[in-house]
Scaffold this motif. Structure first.
Motif, PDB file in Angstrom:
ATOM      1  N   GLN A 559       0.833  -1.210   0.000  1.00 48.44           N
ATOM      2  CA  GLN A 559       0.000   0.000   0.000  1.00 48.44           C
ATOM      3  C   GLN A 559       0.864   1.255   0.000  1.00 48.44           C
ATOM      4  O   GLN A 559       0.530   2.274  -0.627  1.00 48.44           O
ATOM      5  N   ARG A 562       2.475   1.936  -3.563  1.00 46.59           N
ATOM      6  CA  ARG A 562       1.546   2.384  -4.603  1.00 46.59           C
ATOM      7  C   ARG A 562       0.419   3.203  -3.948  1.00 46.59           C
ATOM      8  O   ARG A 562      -0.740   2.816  -3.953  1.00 46.59           O
ATOM      9  N   ARG A 564      -2.366   6.041  -2.969  1.00 45.97           N
ATOM     10  CA  ARG A 564      -3.397   6.746  -3.721  1.00 45.97           C
ATOM     11  C   ARG A 564      -3.104   8.248  -3.775  1.00 45.97           C
ATOM     12  O   ARG A 564      -3.560   8.950  -4.672  1.00 45.97           O
ATOM     13  N   ARG A 566       0.013  11.403  -2.985  1.00 47.30           N
ATOM     14  CA  ARG A 566       1.421  11.693  -2.784  1.00 47.30           C
ATOM     15  C   ARG A 566       1.558  12.812  -1.753  1.00 47.30           C
ATOM     16  O   ARG A 566       0.824  13.807  -1.778  1.00 47.30           O
ATOM     17  N   HIS A 637      11.026  -2.100  -7.214  1.00 47.64           N
ATOM     18  CA  HIS A 637      10.685  -1.687  -5.854  1.00 47.64           C
ATOM     19  C   HIS A 637      11.519  -0.476  -5.427  1.00 47.64           C
ATOM     20  O   HIS A 637      11.014   0.447  -4.750  1.00 47.64           O
ATOM     21  N   ALA A 640      10.037   2.516  -6.935  1.00 51.49           N
ATOM     22  CA  ALA A 640       8.804   2.923  -6.248  1.00 51.49           C
ATOM     23  C   ALA A 640       9.113   3.648  -4.954  1.00 51.49           C
ATOM     24  O   ALA A 640       8.439   4.635  -4.589  1.00 51.49           O
ATOM     25  N   LEU A 686       3.724  -4.357  -8.436  1.00 52.98           N
ATOM     26  CA  LEU A 686       3.598  -2.919  -8.637  1.00 52.98           C
ATOM     27  C   LEU A 686       2.995  -2.649 -10.006  1.00 52.98           C
ATOM     28  O   LEU A 686       3.316  -3.313 -10.996  1.00 52.98           O
ATOM     29  N   CYS A 687       2.112  -1.645 -10.063  1.00 55.16           N
ATOM     30  CA  CYS A 687       1.551  -1.222 -11.340  1.00 55.16           C
ATOM     31  C   CYS A 687       2.136   0.158 -11.683  1.00 55.16           C
ATOM     32  O   CYS A 687       2.357   0.990 -10.799  1.00 55.16           O
ATOM     33  N   SER A 689       2.823   4.001 -12.682  1.00 54.48           N
ATOM     34  CA  SER A 689       2.128   5.266 -12.452  1.00 54.48           C
ATOM     35  C   SER A 689       2.967   6.397 -13.042  1.00 54.48           C
ATOM     36  O   SER A 689       4.116   6.203 -13.428  1.00 54.48           O
ATOM     37  N   LEU A 692       6.083   7.022 -11.015  1.00 60.69           N
ATOM     38  CA  LEU A 692       7.072   5.959 -11.173  1.00 60.69           C
ATOM     39  C   LEU A 692       7.773   6.088 -12.518  1.00 60.69           C
ATOM     40  O   LEU A 692       8.984   5.915 -12.631  1.00 60.69           O
TER      41      LEU A 692
END
Length: 697
Positions: A559, A562, A564, A566, A637, A640, A686-687, A689, A692
Motif C-alpha cells: 500500500q 503504490r 493513492r 502523494r 521496488h 517505487a 507494482l503497477c 504510475s 514511477l
C-alpha cells in the motif's frame, strides 16, 4: 481226544483231507509242496479278512467278543463243540486219528479253563500272547520234525488258528487304544497289558526268519500301536466342532472346540495314560505327534473352506498364537518333544492363506478409511465444533486413523513379521490415498473454520510424527503427503484471514490516515487470529504466526509503494513519522503474540526513513540498509521507494545505479537465492504510475 476244528475263513487246503474214522492220507510225490503253498495263500487271505473284519467293526470291544465267540470252548468240551462251525474249512468229523503229540489242538489256557479267545475278550492280553507263543513253539517244532506230514490239514488249521488269534489280539490292542481317550476310558491294567504285549511281540519276533517261515514273521505291533494312536487322534479331532460351515463366528467356535478337545486329551495322556504304560513306549511323544498331525489335517480342511478376511485371520491366528502358544496346554509340565514338530500348515498352504488374507485386507482397510471420511462428513453436516483437549484443538480423525493402523498391524504382527510388514505397506498406501481425498472434501465443504482448520492441522501433524515414530522405516512415504496437507490447510487459513484484513489496508498512506489509527483494526484481527493459533501445535502455530506477521508487513509495504495520494512538504514528514510508528506497533504486537520473525521489523522503518529524510545524501545510506536487509527487493521496488521523494532525475539515476550494484552483489553472495530463505518484496506486485515513470526517466 478228537482235535477241535478252529475257525478258518480261508479256503480249505486241498491235500491231506481225512474222513471220519479214516486214517490220514499219506502225501505222495510233490503234492505236499503244492498244498503248502495253497495253505500259505489261505493263511494270508484269512489273516487279511480277519484284520479287515476287525477294522470294519470299528474296533469296538463287542466286535472282538463276536470275533472270538466261535473260538470259545471249555477244556472238557468234546468234539461236538468244535470252534470251526461255519468256517471256510468244512468240518471233517472227529479227528481221533490225529497223531498224539502233534500239537494241533486249539491253544488252551493252562488254568481256569479259559481259551485264548476268552483271554483276549477279557483283555488278559499277556496271558493270551503267552499261550499263542506256546502254540507257535509247538507248531515250529512239529514243522522242524516233519510230524505235520502225518496230518497236514490239521497242522494247517492250527497254524490258521494261530494267525487268527494273533489278528484278534491285534484288533483288541487297537480297540483299547481307541477307547483310551473315550468318555469311559480304560483301566490302567489294560494299558499296561498293551505295552507288555507290544514289547513281548517285538522280542519274540525281532526280525524276519532267514528261511521265510511265516509262523515267526514279525507282526510289528509297535507300529500297529502307533497307527492305532494316530487313528484315535484323527477320529477325535475330526469329530470336534460339529457346527455347520458358515460365518466367522461358527469357525471361531469350531476352533475353540478343537483346541479344547486337543488340550483335554493331551492333559489326560500326560496325567493318566502315560503313567499307566510301563517304560519302553514313547507314549507322550507318540500321542503328541499323532494329535499334531490330526490337527494339521483338520486345519487344512478348514482352510480350504475359509472365506473372507475374518475367517482367514481366525485360521492364521489360531495356528500361530493359540495352538502355537507355549501355554496352549495350560500347564508347564506338559513338555514338547525334544525334536521340533513339523509345521502345522504346509508352507504353501500358509502362503496361500496369507495372500488371500492380505487381498481381503486391502479392501477392508480401504472401506475403513471410507467410513472415517463419512464419519467426518456427518460431523461437518451437524456443525460440530472441535473440542479443546489439553490446550489443543482436537478432531477424532487422528485417533480413528491411529486405531485403524495399530489394530491391523498388531494383529498381523501376532502372526508373522512378514504379514506385519505387508499390512504396514497396505495401511501406508491406503492412508496416502485417503489424506488427499479428505483434504479435498473438507476444503470444498461448508464446515471450513478456524477451529476445524486448527484441529485438522493438529491431526495431520500428530499422524506425521507419531506414526513415523511408532513404525520407523515403514511409513516415510506418508511424510510428504501429510506435510503437503498441513501446508494446504495453513495456506487456506492464511488466505481466508488475508481476505478479511486486506480491505483494512486501503486507508493507509492517505490524508485521513495521517490523523487516525487506521492500523488498529488490522492488529485486532491479528490478535484474534493468534488466539486460534494458541490451540495449534507449537511448531506449526509459530510458522503460521510468522506468516501472518509477514503478510501484514507485505500488505503495508504494498500500500505504501503504490499510494493513492502523494505527500509533499509537511505531510511527507508527518507520513514518514506515522509510518515509523506503525512499524513499531506491528513489531511490538506480533512480538507480544509470540512471533519470532524479527527480520521483518526494519522493512517499513527503512522506507519511512527514506520518505522522511531531510538530508538527501543520507538517503543513500537508508537505501543500502533496505537492499542489504531484504535482498529479494528488485529494481522496480527501489524505483517505487524513490518515487515517494521526487529527488530529481540525476540523483534518482545515481541511487538506482548504486542499488543495482548492491543487488548484483547480494545475488552473487547468496548464490541467486534469497538470504535466509526470506521473501517479502518479491511478492509485492507494482503497477506503473506517472510518478514511477518520471523516476525511471
Amino acid at each position: 481226544m478228537p482235535s477241535p476244528q478252529p475257525v478258518s475263513p480261508g479256503p480249505e487246503p486241498q491235500t491231506g483231507r481225512t474222513s471220519t474214522g479214516d486214517a490220514p492220507d499219506t502225501p505222495r510225490g510233490g503234492s505236499w509242496k503244492l498244498g503248502l503253498g495253497t495253505w500259505k495263500r489261505a493263511f494270508s487271505r484269512a489273516g487279511q479278512r480277519a484284520r479287515a473284519a476287525s477294522e470294519d467293526s470299528g474296533l469296538r470291544r463287542p466286535g472282538s467278543r463276536s470275533l472270538f465267540r466261535s473260538f470259545r470252548r471249555p477244556v472238557d468240551e468234546g468234539p461236538a463243540a468244535s470252534p470251526t462251525q461255519g468256517a471256510a474249512v468244512p468240518e471233517e468229523g472227529a479227528r481221533g486219528q490225529t497223531p498224539t503229540g502233534s500239537g494241533l489242538e486249539t491253544p488252551q489256557p493252562q488254568a481256569e479253563g479259559h481259551s485264548v479267545a476268552d483271554l483276549i475278550t477279557e483283555r488278559k492280553l499277556l496271558a493270551a500272547f503267552e499261550q499263542l507263543q506256546q502254540l507257535e513253539t509247538r507248531l515250529e517244532a512239529e514243522k522242524d520234525s516233519h510230524t505235520y506230514e502225518r496230518d497236514p490239514t490239521a497242522f494247517a488249521r492250527s497254524a490258521m488258528d494261530l494267525c487268527l488269534h494273533y489278528d484278534g489280539l491285534a484288533a483288541e490292542i487297537r480297540a483299547i487304544v481307541r477307547e483310551t481317550l473315550g468318555p469311559d476310558g480304560v483301566d490302567a491294567d489294560e494299558l499296561a497289558q498293551v505295552a507288555w504285549v507290544v514289547q513281548a511281540e517285538a522280542e519274540a519276533h525281532p526280525a524276519p526268519p532267514a528261511d521265510g517261515d511265516f509262523l515267526r514273521t514279525p507282526r510289528h505291533w509297535r507300529q500297529l500301536w502307533e497307527d492305532a494312536v494316530r487313528q484315535s487322534a484323527r477320529e477325535r479331532v475330526q469329530g470336534a466342532g460339529s457346527l455347520p460351515e458358515g460365518a466367522a463366528a461358527g469357525l471361531a467356535q469350531r476352533l475353540a472346540q478343537l483346541g479344547g478337545l486337543v488340550r483335554d486329551d493331551l492333559r489326560k495322556v500326560r496325567r493318566e495314560v502315560q503313567p499307566a504304560y510301563p517304560a519302553g513306549l514313547p507314549v507322550w511323544e507318540t500321542y503328541l505327534r499323532a494329535f499334531h498331525g490330526a490337527v494339521a489335517q483338520r486345519l487344512q480342511g478348514l482352510a480350504r473352506g475359509a472365506r473372507g478376511c475374518e475367517q482367514l485371520y481366525l485360521l492364521l491366528d489360531w495356528a500361530a498364537n493359540v495352538y502355537g502358544s507355549p501355554d496352549f496346554l495350560g500347564t508347564p509340565d506338559l513338555a514338547l518333544p525334544a525334536e521340533p514338530l513339523p509345521p502345522l500348515l504346509a508352507p504353501e498352504v500358509w502362503a496361500r492363506l496369507e495372500s488371500d488374507y492380505t487381498s481381503f485386507l486391502e479392501t477392508k482397510i480401504a472401506g475403513c478409511f471410507d467410513g472415517i471420511l463419512q464419519l467426518e462428513r456427518s460431523r461437518w453436516a451437524a456443525a460440530e465444533a472441535p473440542e479443546v483437549l489439553r490446550g489443543r484443538y482436537r478432531a477424532p480423525l487422528s485417533t480413528d486413523v491411529h486405531m485403524l493402523v495399530a489394530e491391523h498391524v498388531k494383529a498381523a504382527g501376532a502372526i508373522s513379521a512378514e504379514l506385519e510388514a505387508t499390512t504396514l505397506r497396505i495401511c501406508a498406501r491406503e492412508l496416502g490415498l485417503f489424506v488427499p481425498r479428505f483434504q479435498k472434501a473438507f476444503l470444498e465443504s461448508e464446515a471450513v473454520s478456524e477451529q476445524h482448520l486448527g484441529a485438522y492441522i493438529n491431526s495431520c501433524e500428530e499422524l506425521r510424527t507419531s506414526l513415523l515414530a511408532r513404525f520407523p522405516g515403514a511409513l516415510e512415504e506418508l511424510e510428504a503427503c501429510l506435510e503437503a496437507t498441513i501446508r494446504s490447510f495453513q495456506k487456506h487459513w492464511l488466505q481466508s484471514w488475508q481476505r478479511g484484513v486486506q480491505p483494512l489496508f486501503r486507508v493507509l498512506c492517505t490524508k485521513s490516515w495521517l490523523t487516525q489509527d487506521a492500523l488498529g483494526p488490522v492488529m485486532d484481527k491479528a490478535v484474534a487470529f493468534a488466539r486460534h493459533l494458541a490451540h495449534v501445535a507449537s511448531p506449526l502455530a509459530q510458522e503460521t504466526l510468522q506468516e501472518a506477521h509477514r503478510l501484514v508487513v507485505r500488505e503495508y509495504l504494498a500500500q505504501a509503494l503504490r499510494p493513492r495520494e502523494r505527500f509533499r512538504g509537511a505531510d511527507r514528514v508527518t507520513g514518514a513519522q506515522k509510518m515509523s510508528l506503525d512499524a513499531q506497533a506491528i513489531g511490538s504486537t506480533f512480538r507480544g503474540l509470540g512471533s519470532e520473525a524479527s527480520w521483518l521489523d526494519q522493512a517499513i522503518h527503512c522506507v519511512a526513513e527514506i520518505l522522511g529524510e531531510t538530508y538527501k545524501d543520507d538517503i543513500r545510506r537508508h537505501l543500502e540498509a533496505l537492499v542489504r536487509g531484504y535482498p529479494d527487493i528488485r529494481r522496480d521496488h527501489v524505483r517505487a521507494v524513490l518515487a515517494l521523494r521526487r529527488l530529481g532525475r540525476r540523483r534518482n539515476q545515481s541511487l538506482l545505479r548504486h542499488a543495482q550494484s548492491l543487488l548484483r552483489g547480494a545475488d552473487t553472495d547468496a548464490g541467486g537465492a534469497d538470504a535466509g530463505g526470506h521473501v517479502l518484496f518479491r511478492e509485492i506486485q507494482l503497477c506503473p504510475s506517472v510518478d514511477l515513470l518520471a523516476t525511471c526517466i
